[in-house]
Write an enzyme that holds these catalytic residues in place. Structure first.
Site, PDB file in Angstrom:
ATOM      1  N   ASP A  51       0.049   5.219   1.044  1.00 24.65           N
ATOM      2  CA  ASP A  51      -0.076   6.117   2.202  1.00 24.65           C
ATOM      3  C   ASP A  51      -0.076   5.352   3.519  1.00 24.65           C
ATOM      4  O   ASP A  51      -0.792   4.363   3.664  1.00 24.65           O
ATOM      5  CB  ASP A  51      -1.390   6.908   2.123  1.00 24.65           C
ATOM      6  N   ASP A  84       0.862  -1.159   0.000  1.00 26.35           N
ATOM      7  CA  ASP A  84       0.000   0.000   0.000  1.00 26.35           C
ATOM      8  C   ASP A  84       0.918   1.234   0.000  1.00 26.35           C
ATOM      9  O   ASP A  84       2.097   1.116   0.338  1.00 26.35           O
ATOM     10  CB  ASP A  84      -0.846  -0.081   1.288  1.00 26.35           C
TER      11      ASP A  84
HETATM   12  P1  IMP Z   1      -3.361   4.205  -0.185  1.00 24.61           P
HETATM   13  O1  IMP Z   1      -3.115   4.287   1.295  1.00 24.61           O
HETATM   14  O2  IMP Z   1      -2.075   4.116  -0.957  1.00 24.61           O
HETATM   15  O3  IMP Z   1      -4.318   3.121  -0.549  1.00 24.61           O
HETATM   16  O4  IMP Z   1      -3.978   5.631  -0.646  1.00 24.61           O
HETATM   17  C1  IMP Z   1      -5.164   6.125  -0.126  1.00 24.61           C
HETATM   18  C2  IMP Z   1      -5.295   7.605  -0.369  1.00 24.61           C
HETATM   19  O5  IMP Z   1      -5.186   7.943  -1.751  1.00 24.61           O
HETATM   20  C3  IMP Z   1      -6.669   8.102   0.000  1.00 24.61           C
HETATM   21  O6  IMP Z   1      -6.767   8.367   1.348  1.00 24.61           O
HETATM   22  C4  IMP Z   1      -6.797   9.375  -0.821  1.00 24.61           C
HETATM   23  O7  IMP Z   1      -6.295  10.477  -0.094  1.00 24.61           O
HETATM   24  C5  IMP Z   1      -5.904   9.177  -2.002  1.00 24.61           C
HETATM   25  N1  IMP Z   1      -6.622   9.057  -3.296  1.00 24.61           N
HETATM   26  C6  IMP Z   1      -6.360   9.786  -4.385  1.00 24.61           C
HETATM   27  N2  IMP Z   1      -7.151   9.415  -5.403  1.00 24.61           N
HETATM   28  C7  IMP Z   1      -7.932   8.423  -4.954  1.00 24.61           C
HETATM   29  C8  IMP Z   1      -8.927   7.617  -5.579  1.00 24.61           C
HETATM   30  O8  IMP Z   1      -9.259   7.736  -6.756  1.00 24.61           O
HETATM   31  N3  IMP Z   1      -9.515   6.693  -4.797  1.00 24.61           N
HETATM   32  C9  IMP Z   1      -9.148   6.507  -3.517  1.00 24.61           C
HETATM   33  N4  IMP Z   1      -8.228   7.230  -2.897  1.00 24.61           N
HETATM   34  C10 IMP Z   1      -7.601   8.187  -3.609  1.00 24.61           C
HETATM   35 MG    MG Z   2      -2.723   3.227   3.352  1.00 25.09          MG
END
Ligand code: IMP
Ligand code: MG
Length: 426
Positions: A154, A152
């Protein structure tokens, strides 16, 4: 009438992991019986004696749970996982891809966290989460090589909303995995259609791979970015300006995804958008709705403003329920989740994203990549409602981290146990 059960369910279930809570309950008994809180003012036995006894009892319990998981795996092999004793005790339990050597993993974490030496603080949620991670790494190492590691973005590779910068210590760990022919997938909810946007978020890693002296050209190309959970695929390309190249959907889409037709996708997103708008009104949120090709979400109207955590959770649960009740969701998987300071509904979910990575690299290898040889590392596992990494459990082993530093520590554990298992095999 709202029953006590419903109140408990609504308040707690989405914020608890049943399996971890159950283990925590089991370990609370030896803690109560063997910890010696009076030892701080009375000289009765040494802390070392108490710790040795507590360690023995904790390890015995972990061994019992380990055997119960073995029994569950045996049931799984016969297609009878719903009848196992573990399923009876922990109804939310899913499938296991490998054994989990919990007793050994407990001893390892005990040597780092001194769980048995504590007299006032019993084994905690985080202790058990980390023991399960170690056991999973040991399980994958014992089962063979790690073909695919998916991450993942973020909170796992970098802080929420930030980027993977060149000084991030996770970079050398990922390159080490790649040098041992593990394929890498960044499976993120962040949904962009241009390579440039992913480059902005991941440039530290992408450039380090380009400049690496230890990776062969072939190994450098063993990385993909799967964006929007399971919607946009980019592969590493050393000759592209942003080091990533868009892979047309038709060349990676899974057979089971062919039924995800555009009208159904738009109907689901319409429904989700209406539900989000309803929450904005009801909770008086100062929010902007963002509608994308394969997602819809809400973000704060003013950059830097924070939504109350409770409002984010309420929004996810309301949207999830509305979508679940709607016929359109019966034919199309979706994922509604709380991203820390936003709520998004994506088409598909990370189980599909990881499956695509397994198939994509499997085609390159000429064999399928199994769940037991795949590891997904993420921060969002709290429950099916509102956590997007949770879905990856359907198709792969998983590690649950609380922050990017833990991800680095875990990757060091992966390297340690993989090397130990290799030494054992030769
Ligand atoms: P992950 O933790 O890498 O899965 O990223 C999640 C974060 O990506 C979310 O909290 C959003 O802030 C950001 N995000 C940007 N574009 C999108 C989208 O199209 N769908 C879901 N999250 C998005
Ligand atoms: Mg995440």
């Amino acid at each position: 009438m709202t029953t006590r059960y419903r109140v408990e369910y609504a308040l707690k279930t989405h914020r608890r992991d049943q399996f971890i809570e159950w283990i925590k309950g089991l370990l609370a008994v030896p803690f109560v019986l063997h910890s010696q809180p009076t030892g701080v003012f009375e000289a009765r036995g040494t802390v070392a004696d108490m710790a040795a006894e507590a360690c023995r009892r904790y390890a015995e319990i972990m061994k019992d749970v380990e055997e119960m998981i073995d029994d569950h795996i045996n049931h799984q092999d016969d297609g009878l996982q719903h009848q196992s004793k573990l399923k009876l005790l922990v109804p939310s339990i899913g499938n296991f891809f490998t054994r989990l050597p919990l007793a050994e993993a407990f001893k390892y974490q005990d040597s780092l966290r001194f769980i048995s030496s504590r007299r006032f603080v019993p084994p905690s949620f985080n202790d058990i989460r980390l023991i399960l991670n170690t056991a999973q790494i040991m399980g994958v190492a014992a089962a063979g090589a790690l073909d695919l590691a998916t991450f993942d973005g973020d909170v796992t590779l970098y802080d929420d909303g930030k980027s993977l910068e060149p000084d991030n210590p996770v970079i050398t760990r990922i390159i080490d995995l790649m040098s041992r022919n593990t394929k890498i997938g960044i499976v993120t909810a962040a949904g962009y259609t241009e390579a440039e946007r992913y480059f902005e978020r991941l440039y530290g890693l992408l450039e380090a791979i380009r400049d690496s002296k230890v990776l062969t050209i072939e190994q450098k190309h063993n990385l993909v970015v799967m964006g929007g959970e399971s919607n946009f695929l980019f592969e590493y390309s050393i000759s592209s300006p942003h080091l990533l190249e868009w892979v047309p959907r038709r060349s990676w889409i899974l057979d089971d995804m062919l039924t995800w037709s555009e009208p159904v996708i738009q109907a689901l997103l319409d429904k989700a958008e209406a539900a989000l708008n309803e929450c904005i009104t009801n909770l008086s949120l100062s929010a902007l709705v963002i509608r994308k090709e394969r997602a819809v979400g809400i973000v704060p109207t003013i950059q830097g403003a924070k939504f109350p955590r409770e409002s984010l959770e309420e929004t996810v649960l309301v949207v999830q329920k509305i979508l679940e009740m709607s016929p359109v969701s019966k034919t199309l998987p979706f994922c509604a989740f709380n991203g820390g300071n936003d709520v998004f509904v994506d088409i598909g979910d990370k189980s599909w994203g990881v499956l695509v990575c397994q198939k994509y690299f499997g085609d390159r290898l000429g064999r399928s990549i199994e769940g037991k040889r795949t590891m997904h590392v993420g921060d969002q596992f709290l429950s099916a409602n509102g956590a997007n990494d949770f879905r990856a459990r359907r198709v792969a082993t998983t590690l649950w981290v609380a922050n990017p530093d833990e991800c680095v520590t875990l990757l060091d554990e992966v390297a340690e146990f993989m090397r130990a298992a290799e030494r054992k095999r030769v």
